[in-house]
Motif scaffolding. Structure first.
Motif, mmCIF file in Angstrom:
data_model
loop_
_atom_site.group_PDB
_atom_site.id
_atom_site.type_symbol
_atom_site.label_atom_id
_atom_site.label_comp_id
_atom_site.label_asym_id
_atom_site.label_seq_id
_atom_site.Cartn_x
_atom_site.Cartn_y
_atom_site.Cartn_z
ATOM 1 N N ALA A 273 12.684 -7.552 14.526
ATOM 2 C CA ALA A 273 12.666 -6.863 15.817
ATOM 3 C C ALA A 273 13.915 -6.012 16.007
ATOM 4 N N LEU A 274 15.064 -6.494 15.557
ATOM 5 C CA LEU A 274 16.292 -5.707 15.654
ATOM 6 C C LEU A 274 16.164 -4.407 14.865
ATOM 7 N N LYS A 275 15.507 -4.472 13.739
ATOM 8 C CA LYS A 275 15.295 -3.266 12.930
ATOM 9 C C LYS A 275 14.270 -2.344 13.581
ATOM 10 N N ASP A 276 13.155 -2.909 14.023
ATOM 11 C CA ASP A 276 12.054 -2.100 14.543
ATOM 12 C C ASP A 276 12.374 -1.437 15.872
ATOM 13 N N TYR A 277 13.059 -2.148 16.757
ATOM 14 C CA TYR A 277 13.279 -1.649 18.115
ATOM 15 C C TYR A 277 14.682 -1.099 18.362
#
Length: 308
Positions: A273-277
C-alpha cells in the motif's frame, strides 16, 4: 532554517519529481501563483509520513538539507513536519523567496503542547503568508495571508481560519499568537489545529524539537505508521481529496465522502500500500526492521478514529 540552497540541477530534479507544470508563469513574473502551484504539487507528490521511524534500523531523522533532498527526491519518500517543511523551505530559498522557519504548537487533547511543529512564513510584496506542506490531512494546501480572522477554503467542503489571539494556557493576557483552525464543512464546529509565532527559529531549535518528536515513546509518529497526501482532480488539477494510511487502514476522502478502501492484514500488504498509494518502495532490509516493534502490523486492530 538554513542558508543552504539547492543547485539548478537539483531544482530541476525536484520539479520533475513533483510533476511541476512548465506552463506555470515564471516565479519572477507571478510569485504568489508560482508559490501556490508549487505548494499544491508538493503536497500531491511528497507524503506526510512516519515510515522511517518504523521501517529503519537507525530510526533517526536528519534535517540536513542534502540528506532531505536525498530522502525526498532521490529516494521518493516524504517525512513529518520538520523534514518536509525544512526541505520545502530550502527549495523556496533556492528559488529566491524570502522566508523564515518558525515553531508551532499542536493543539492536543489536553491543550497546546510544546514546540512540536514547524511552519514557513513567506514574504511576498511585503505581505506575509503561512506556508505549510507537512501537517497531514487537515493542513492548508495554499499560502494563507497572515490576516486576523481570515477564513479560507480547504479541500472542499473543508474550511480554514486564521486568528491572532491569546491561548487559554497563556498566563500573560497580552500574549498573542497565530492560530490555525479547520472544520470539515460549513456546518461543523471549528477545531484549533495549531498555534505559531512570527519569531525565526534557528536550526538548533529544530534539532531539539526533532529529537523529541522522533524518539519520545508518547510521540504519535513513534507509535504509529502514518502516511497522507492530497489528491488532484484529473480535469481541473485542483485538490479534491486526501488519501490516508493510519495503522492498518487506507482511507480516501473525496468531498463529503470518506471510505475505507483497503484493510491491511499483513506487513506485506502495508508495504504494498505504501508503494501503490504513496510512492514509497521499501527495500527488504527496511521491511524487516519493523519486526518486534509495537507498530508491527497485527490482525484484529480496531478502526482508527484519527486523521480521517
Amino acid at each position: 532554517m538554513s542558508t543552504s540552497v539547492y543547485t539548478e540541477a537539483q531544482l530541476g530534479q525536484y520539479f520533475d519529481h513533483i510533476a511541476f507544470p512548465r506552463t506555470v508563469p515564471n516565479q519572477a513574473e507571478n510569485t504568489l501563483d508560482f508559490l501556490a502551484e508549487l505548494q499544491k504539487r508538493n503536497l500531491t507528490r511528497v507524503p506526510f509520513e512516519s515510515v522511517s521511524l518504523h521501517y529503519s534500523r537507525r530510526r533517526l531523522l536528519s534535517l540536513d538539507p542534502e540528506d532531505l533532498f536525498a530522502k525526498i527526491v532521490t529516494n521518493s519518500r516524504g517525512g513529518y513536519c520538520m523534514e518536509v517543511n525544512a526541505f520545502f523551505g530550502t527549495v523556496l530559498r533556492s528559488l529566491g523567496f524570502t522566508l523564515i522557519s518558525a515553531g508551532a504548537r499542536v493543539n492536543g487533547r489536553s491543550g497546546y503542547k510544546g514546540w512540536d511543529h514547524m511552519v514557513n512564513i513567506v514574504t511576498i510584496d511585503q505581505k506575509s503568508y503561512l506556508v505549510d506542506v507537512a501537517y497531514g490531512s487537515n493542513g492548508p494546501y495554499h499560502p494563507i495571508p497572515l490576516e486576523p480572522d481570515i477564513e479560507f477554503n480547504g479541500i472542499y467542503p473543508a474550511q480554514g481560519k486564521l486568528e491572532y489571539k491569546a491561548l487559554p494556557q497563556h498566563t500573560d493576557p497580552k500574549q498573542r499568537v497565530w492560530v490555525f483552525s479547520s472544520r470539515p464543512d460549513a456546518d461543523a464546529a471549528w477545531k484549533e489545529e495549531y498555534a505559531f509565532v512570527e519569531t525565526e527559529f534557528f536550526p538548533g531549535d529544530f534539532e531539539i524539537m526533532n529529537m523529541m518528536t522522533m524518539t519520545a515513546p508518547q510521540s504519535l509518529f513513534v507509535q504509529t505508521v502514518i502516511a497522507t497526501r492530497i489528491l488532484l482532480n484529473q480535469q481541473d488539477g485542483e485538490p479534491e481529496g486526501v488519501i490516508i494510511l493510519f495503522k492498518n487502514y487506507i482511507k480516501r476522502r473525496i468531498r463529503k465522502h470518506t471510505e475505507i478502501i483497503q484493510t491491511l492484514t499483513t506487513e506485506d500488504e502495508r508495504v504494498g500500500a505504501l508503494k501503490d498509494y504513496f510512492f514509497i518502495e521499501l527495500k527488504p532490509e527496511e521491511q524487516r526492521a519493523i519486526r518486534g516493534l509495537p507498530s508491527e502490523l497485527k490482525t484484529g486492530e480496531a478502526e482508527p478514529s484519527g486523521l480521517a
